[in-house]
Write an enzyme that holds these catalytic residues in place. Sequence first.
Site, short mmCIF file in Angstrom:
data_model
loop_
_atom_site.label_atom_id
_atom_site.label_comp_id
_atom_site.label_asym_id
_atom_site.label_seq_id
_atom_site.Cartn_x
_atom_site.Cartn_y
_atom_site.Cartn_z
N ASP A 123 -11.77 -78.19 -12.16
CA ASP A 123 -10.78 -77.13 -12.31
C ASP A 123 -10.88 -76.28 -11.04
OD1 ASP A 123 -9.73 -75.21 -15.21
OD2 ASP A 123 -8.96 -75.29 -13.18
C1 GLC Z 1 -6.54 -73.01 -13.67
C2 GLC Z 1 -6.59 -73.66 -15.03
C3 GLC Z 1 -6.15 -75.09 -15.05
C4 GLC Z 1 -5.06 -75.28 -14.02
C5 GLC Z 1 -5.69 -75.09 -12.65
C6 GLC Z 1 -4.67 -75.20 -11.50
O1 GLC Z 1 -7.65 -72.19 -13.49
O2 GLC Z 1 -7.84 -73.57 -15.73
O3 GLC Z 1 -5.72 -75.39 -16.38
O4 GLC Z 1 -4.50 -76.56 -14.13
O5 GLC Z 1 -6.36 -73.85 -12.54
O6 GLC Z 1 -3.78 -74.12 -11.52
#
Ligand code: GLC
Length: 718
Positions: A268
């Site tokens: 993430d």
């Molecule tokens: C965020 C979220 C994730 C998302 C990623 C990209 O922190 O936790 O679900 O896809 O970053 O934006």
Amino acid sequence: MDGPDLEFLLDRMTVEEKVGQLNLVSADVAWTGANTINPTLHFETPQEHLADIRAGHVTGVFNLAGAERVRTVQTIAVEESRLGIPLLFGADVIHGLRTVFPVPLAEAAGFDPAFAAEVASAVAAEASGEGMHWTFAPGADLCRDARWGRAMESCGEDVLLASCMAAARVSGFQGEDLSDPQRLMATIKHFAGYGAAEAGMDYNTAELSATTLADHYLPPYRAGIDAGAGAVMTSFNDLDGVPATASPALLTGLLRDRWGFRGFTVSDYNSDAETIAHGFASDRREAAMRCFNAGLDMCMASGLYLEHLPALLADGLITMERLDTSVMRVLQAKRALGLFDNPYRGLDAVAPASRALAREAARRCPVLLKNAGDVLPLAPGAAVALIGPFAREQSHLNGAWAIFGDNNQSVDLATGLTNALGQGAVAVVQGCEIDRELHGGIDAAVAAAREADVVILALGEGQHMSGESRSRADIGVPEAQLALARAVHTVAKRVVILLRTGRPLVIGELADLADAVLVTWFLGTETGHAVADLLTGKAAPRGRLPMSFPRHVGQVPIFYARKATGRPAAPGSPIFTARYIDVENGPLFPFGFGLSYGRVSYGPTEADAKHMPWDGVLTVRCALTEADGRDVDELAQLYVHDVAARRIRPIRELKAFRWYKVPANGSVTVIFEIKRDDLAFDDMQGGRLAEPGAFDIWIAPDAQSGRPVRFILDPPES
Ligand code: GLC
């Protein structure tokens, strides 16, 4: 799909180019400047990012929308880098791109995986037309704690529902062939146990026993992976003291060795570097090493792998074999998407998602919790006052994770209702702000309420009150809104509450003062039309709660599939039983609950036999009868309880659900078949275990109703 000989390509790649295939960069900062949905890490100018792309140090860009911008950047990658490997364009296309659909929790209230797949397919067609290849969806995090802000992005508290929705949405996004330019590669996230954040606080540790993780939290991820998801995104939380993003047990032992996942894993946002803040890695070099060796293929936004993998390789702390494995997974995904044959796939076929589909989707989600005196549907010609902070506004319709949504296209409640009832038929008064009073607002609202036959109060959460990093310790409706409702209630003839929310809320007082309560979640672009369709009876509410609504936040986490305890409490139980002394046990509204226009009653659940052979099937049935003279779409739910097991089983578990059309004043018979595997649970050795013995079974309209019938699963023939 042919594409290049990837082994040959891999052999030509330098170490830096290989590592580049594991480096995903965010467009939030580089191209848009604003950082709307993630913390700002390090501002790299677009020129710096483009230089990295030319050097072959970037595998993809995410959240860069707009066909021409994508074409420009892809052209640089393909024509100006040494090997011309195309970029992956990913995005948080969670519930729509420009046309926004209901948030996932709302969609789950529709209890219709096939329809969810249809929506995902339409969303994929629209997003691929803007050059996107890869969506960071579906979320498959089970959620039983309404304090968690990302409840809106989950499919709720139930294992079966969350699993069915995850699989359906993967199929909808990906279709049969990823090289179809209108398809998106799906991502199962956030692996694993993210929705169990302790105290409902986002990013917090998830304290889960191995059996609770296996029985409840892992099945939805597994369902999405078994449906063919091309990627898995790791979660911010730790499990057992190991950050998920650096967990060999999760990323290799479970995902690869036990589940056979063949796609690639991606962190993430910065979650690999955050293993330092967790207190797990001592610095960025160690974070890179531990995440990579745990099985993390691609890093998102941190730049960690680009910084450290080449030196770690030179120092013998990671292996070329492991590096080649990760790079090959990413190259295979790009080939499956057809990017080597056509790096500009989809860019010339912009297919805006259907507004009609968005309206139908929004109609299916609202849950009618109360309808005293059949105040709904509205009587024709009724004078209506639409009051509240969400009566007339276009900024709070979509909910979180609609970052590409065009609010100007959205239909708000006032517009939808006026279009349905006619100009002048609806008085619209704001009454208050979302979370504070409005000067003169209550007076204006009371005046309008006096003149109306029915007051419709548009209350609940604003866009900013649900979503990532929007956990709430108090899950009530803001006090300014309660004050407005109380004042209006003193003069109103009838009150209907439209409750906008990304989670279950504590609404006891509101439910008491209203004649009707319709939970409308965040419904997206077609909110106004869909809600008006339901209020006027053009369509009937059919949503069912995907999460229990608590009486008090102190009960949370609260969910139906709980254990009995050694001192089960029934209503009115004496002391020394499992209950609170200050709040009645159980939810205010249970999982699976929802009313419609019309009334369906359930006959007794009947089993065709008292014994079920070990290798046999048991048929159970129940008669549904409508008595109000209206056709009803009814969701029959099948629940099971294993009365005595070597590992205690929940007091109820949903094993099947199915929609039935119950004709006005007519009946239908619901029939379900139970097989032994429906009675089995994880044996914690990689298999499933069913045990002979007594089971209770219900066909019911929700997780609290009905009387079970008992049957015996016979032992295998000796
Ligand atoms: C965020 C979220 C994730 C998302 C990623 C990209 O922190 O936790 O679900 O896809 O970053 O934006």
